[in-house]
Design a protein around this motif. Structure first.
Motif, PDB file in Angstrom:
ATOM      1  N   GLY A   1      53.586 100.802  38.465  1.00  0.00           N
ATOM      2  CA  GLY A   1      51.905 101.365  38.083  1.00  0.00           C
ATOM      3  C   GLY A   1      51.392 101.660  40.304  1.00  0.00           C
ATOM      4  N   GLY A   2      52.262 101.459  40.688  1.00  0.00           N
ATOM      5  CA  GLY A   2      52.216 101.470  42.524  1.00  0.00           C
ATOM      6  C   GLY A   2      51.850 100.462  43.668  1.00  0.00           C
ATOM      7  N   GLU A   3      51.662  98.991  42.354  1.00  0.00           N
ATOM      8  CA  GLU A   3      51.309  98.400  42.919  1.00  0.00           C
ATOM      9  C   GLU A   3      52.361  96.951  42.628  1.00  0.00           C
ATOM     10  N   TRP A   4      52.763  96.383  43.436  1.00  0.00           N
ATOM     11  CA  TRP A   4      53.598  94.873  44.115  1.00  0.00           C
ATOM     12  C   TRP A   4      53.502  93.634  44.039  1.00  0.00           C
ATOM     13  N   ILE A   5      54.419  93.376  42.703  1.00  0.00           N
ATOM     14  CA  ILE A   5      54.078  92.388  41.500  1.00  0.00           C
ATOM     15  C   ILE A   5      55.444  91.136  41.912  1.00  0.00           C
ATOM     16  N   SER A   6      55.007  90.512  42.966  1.00  0.00           N
ATOM     17  CA  SER A   6      55.268  89.127  43.161  1.00  0.00           C
ATOM     18  C   SER A   6      57.152  87.681  41.995  1.00  0.00           C
ATOM     19  N   SER A   7      57.739  88.507  41.487  1.00  0.00           N
ATOM     20  CA  SER A   7      58.612  87.628  40.346  1.00  0.00           C
ATOM     21  C   SER A   7      58.348  85.654  41.017  1.00  0.00           C
ATOM     22  N   LEU A   8      58.405  85.600  41.777  1.00  0.00           N
ATOM     23  CA  LEU A   8      58.468  84.219  42.694  1.00  0.00           C
ATOM     24  C   LEU A   8      57.331  83.214  41.945  1.00  0.00           C
ATOM     25  N   GLU A   9      56.081  84.518  42.399  1.00  0.00           N
ATOM     26  CA  GLU A   9      54.209  83.881  42.154  1.00  0.00           C
ATOM     27  C   GLU A   9      54.397  83.726  40.608  1.00  0.00           C
ATOM     28  N   ILE A  10      54.517  84.565  39.530  1.00  0.00           N
ATOM     29  CA  ILE A  10      54.454  84.523  38.318  1.00  0.00           C
ATOM     30  C   ILE A  10      55.714  83.623  37.733  1.00  0.00           C
ATOM     31  N   GLU A  11      56.102  83.422  38.318  1.00  0.00           N
ATOM     32  CA  GLU A  11      57.602  82.639  37.945  1.00  0.00           C
ATOM     33  C   GLU A  11      56.913  80.931  38.156  1.00  0.00           C
ATOM     34  N   SER A  12      55.729  80.195  39.361  1.00  0.00           N
ATOM     35  CA  SER A  12      55.664  79.603  39.733  1.00  0.00           C
ATOM     36  C   SER A  12      54.437  79.146  38.506  1.00  0.00           C
ATOM     37  N   LEU A  13      53.753  79.761  38.326  1.00  0.00           N
ATOM     38  CA  LEU A  13      52.663  80.106  37.637  1.00  0.00           C
ATOM     39  C   LEU A  13      52.674  79.708  35.702  1.00  0.00           C
ATOM     40  N   LEU A  14      53.965  80.755  35.688  1.00  0.00           N
ATOM     41  CA  LEU A  14      54.553  79.825  34.590  1.00  0.00           C
ATOM     42  C   LEU A  14      54.790  78.412  33.795  1.00  0.00           C
ATOM     43  N   SER A  15      55.540  78.485  34.935  1.00  0.00           N
ATOM     44  CA  SER A  15      56.372  77.002  35.175  1.00  0.00           C
ATOM     45  C   SER A  15      55.471  75.303  35.463  1.00  0.00           C
ATOM     46  N   ARG A  16      53.856  75.671  35.447  1.00  0.00           N
ATOM     47  CA  ARG A  16      53.221  74.994  34.472  1.00  0.00           C
ATOM     48  C   ARG A  16      52.412  74.999  33.711  1.00  0.00           C
ATOM     49  N   HIS A  17      52.975  75.782  32.815  1.00  0.00           N
ATOM     50  CA  HIS A  17      52.157  75.343  31.916  1.00  0.00           C
ATOM     51  C   HIS A  17      53.412  73.955  31.356  1.00  0.00           C
ATOM     52  N   GLU A  18      52.997  73.382  30.474  1.00  0.00           N
ATOM     53  CA  GLU A  18      53.234  71.999  29.615  1.00  0.00           C
ATOM     54  C   GLU A  18      54.955  72.217  28.876  1.00  0.00           C
ATOM     55  N   SER A  19      54.908  72.752  27.896  1.00  0.00           N
ATOM     56  CA  SER A  19      56.295  73.568  27.635  1.00  0.00           C
ATOM     57  C   SER A  19      57.209  74.605  27.927  1.00  0.00           C
ATOM     58  N   VAL A  20      56.705  74.898  29.249  1.00  0.00           N
ATOM     59  CA  VAL A  20      58.015  75.565  30.155  1.00  0.00           C
ATOM     60  C   VAL A  20      58.883  74.836  30.461  1.00  0.00           C
ATOM     61  N   SER A  21      60.074  74.756  30.813  1.00  0.00           N
ATOM     62  CA  SER A  21      60.972  73.326  31.868  1.00  0.00           C
ATOM     63  C   SER A  21      61.296  74.635  32.596  1.00  0.00           C
ATOM     64  N   GLU A  22      61.384  76.146  32.436  1.00  0.00           N
ATOM     65  CA  GLU A  22      62.327  76.485  33.334  1.00  0.00           C
ATOM     66  C   GLU A  22      61.494  78.213  33.033  1.00  0.00           C
ATOM     67  N   ALA A  23      61.490  79.199  34.232  1.00  0.00           N
ATOM     68  CA  ALA A  23      61.004  80.683  34.088  1.00  0.00           C
ATOM     69  C   ALA A  23      61.655  81.453  35.041  1.00  0.00           C
ATOM     70  N   ALA A  24      62.310  82.629  34.052  1.00  0.00           N
ATOM     71  CA  ALA A  24      62.600  83.787  34.892  1.00  0.00           C
ATOM     72  C   ALA A  24      61.591  84.729  35.225  1.00  0.00           C
ATOM     73  N   VAL A  25      61.338  85.547  35.831  1.00  0.00           N
ATOM     74  CA  VAL A  25      60.919  86.889  35.338  1.00  0.00           C
ATOM     75  C   VAL A  25      61.436  87.859  36.169  1.00  0.00           C
ATOM     76  N   VAL A  26      61.865  89.059  35.631  1.00  0.00           N
ATOM     77  CA  VAL A  26      62.257  90.605  35.952  1.00  0.00           C
ATOM     78  C   VAL A  26      62.166  91.462  35.637  1.00  0.00           C
ATOM     79  N   ALA A  27      62.591  92.524  36.359  1.00  0.00           N
ATOM     80  CA  ALA A  27      61.342  94.061  35.710  1.00  0.00           C
ATOM     81  C   ALA A  27      62.120  94.607  35.019  1.00  0.00           C
ATOM     82  N   LYS A  28      61.078  95.433  33.518  1.00  0.00           N
ATOM     83  CA  LYS A  28      61.359  96.009  32.948  1.00  0.00           C
ATOM     84  C   LYS A  28      61.508  97.422  32.766  1.00  0.00           C
TER      85      LYS A  28
END
Length: 231
Positions: free
Chosen positions: A126-153
């Motif tokens: 929608g015209g806004e930039w999202i950092s995949s690295l930032e989202i991956e970093s936040l997801l990795s803080r969840h207690e059940s997450v071993s690894e996370a990767a975020v890509v565009a669809k």
């Protein structure tokens, strides 16, 4: 342990150092938390390194305001002049007389660089930039997450939307992870850390995430596999 650590940044083409997160003299007396804000950034350009950030579309210089995201371009006496037997790639690297790093970043008022992502991995929704690295970093803080990767669809309405691939830690349920992560990411939205549109729409549990030969997330392979799955 009494060891001083300094975050740095560079690439093979820049032989290699470009920035170091050393503290300016007036920050040496600041409290630990304030110092950490600067120590964990990408750092200040080292001497003889002319560095700026430019708009990816227009090529215009962007302000050092800590908010405007652009590509890091540099000029240094020691940067590589060309790629061996690759004139087209060399011309692309040095277009406009600046070496294009392919890294997206912001620069604050103090001149400290903070890399937010690789340009090819940034998600535009929608015209806004999202950092995949930032989202991956936040997801990795969840207690059940071993690894996370975020890509565009691809998305008909927004252009692109983030999708998360998740490797779940042993001992945690797979069936409820998506809903748990949605609630988890909304906490960061409420805290103002990310915008609502930055939270992934989908959370896909996988056994493993493709890596490069040096252990980095292989976003090219992830996007290829994901595109094939969608098709």
């Amino acid at each position: 342990l009494g060891i001083e650590l300094f975050h740095g940044y560079g690439m093979s083409e820049t032989c290699p150092i470009l920035t170091l997160a050393n503290l300016k003299s007036r920050l040496l007396t600041a409290d630990r938390e304030r110092q950490l804000d600067y120590r964990t950034k990408t750092g200040l350009p080292i001497p003889l390194n002319d560095l700026k950030i430019i708009d990816q579309v227009t090529g215009k210089d962007l302000s050092f305001d800590g908010v405007s995201v652009g590509e890091i371009v540099v000029r240094t006496p020691w940067a590589t002049q060309a790629y061996f037997k690759s004139p087209n790639q060399s011309e692309e690297l040095w277009r406009g007389g600046w070496l294009h790093t392919g890294d997206a970043a912001v620069v604050d008022h103090e001149g400290y660089v903070l890399i937010t992502d690789r340009l090819k991995d940034v998600i535009k929704t929608g015209g806004e930039w999202i950092s995949s690295l930032e989202i991956e970093s936040l997801l990795s803080r969840h207690e059940s997450v071993s690894e996370a990767a975020v890509v565009a669809k691809s998305d008909a309405k927004w252009g692109e939307r983030p999708v998360a691939l998740i490797v779940v830690k042993d001992g945690f349920a797979h069936d409820s992870i998506a809903e748990s992560l949605r609630s988890f990411m909304m906490e960061f939205v409420e805290l103002g850390i990310i915008s609502k549109w930055a939270a992934p729409d989908e959370y896909i549990v996988v056994e493993s995430i493709p890596k490069t030969s040096v252990g980095k997330l292989n976003k090219i392979e992830i996007r290829r596999i994901f595109a094939n799955d969608v098709d």
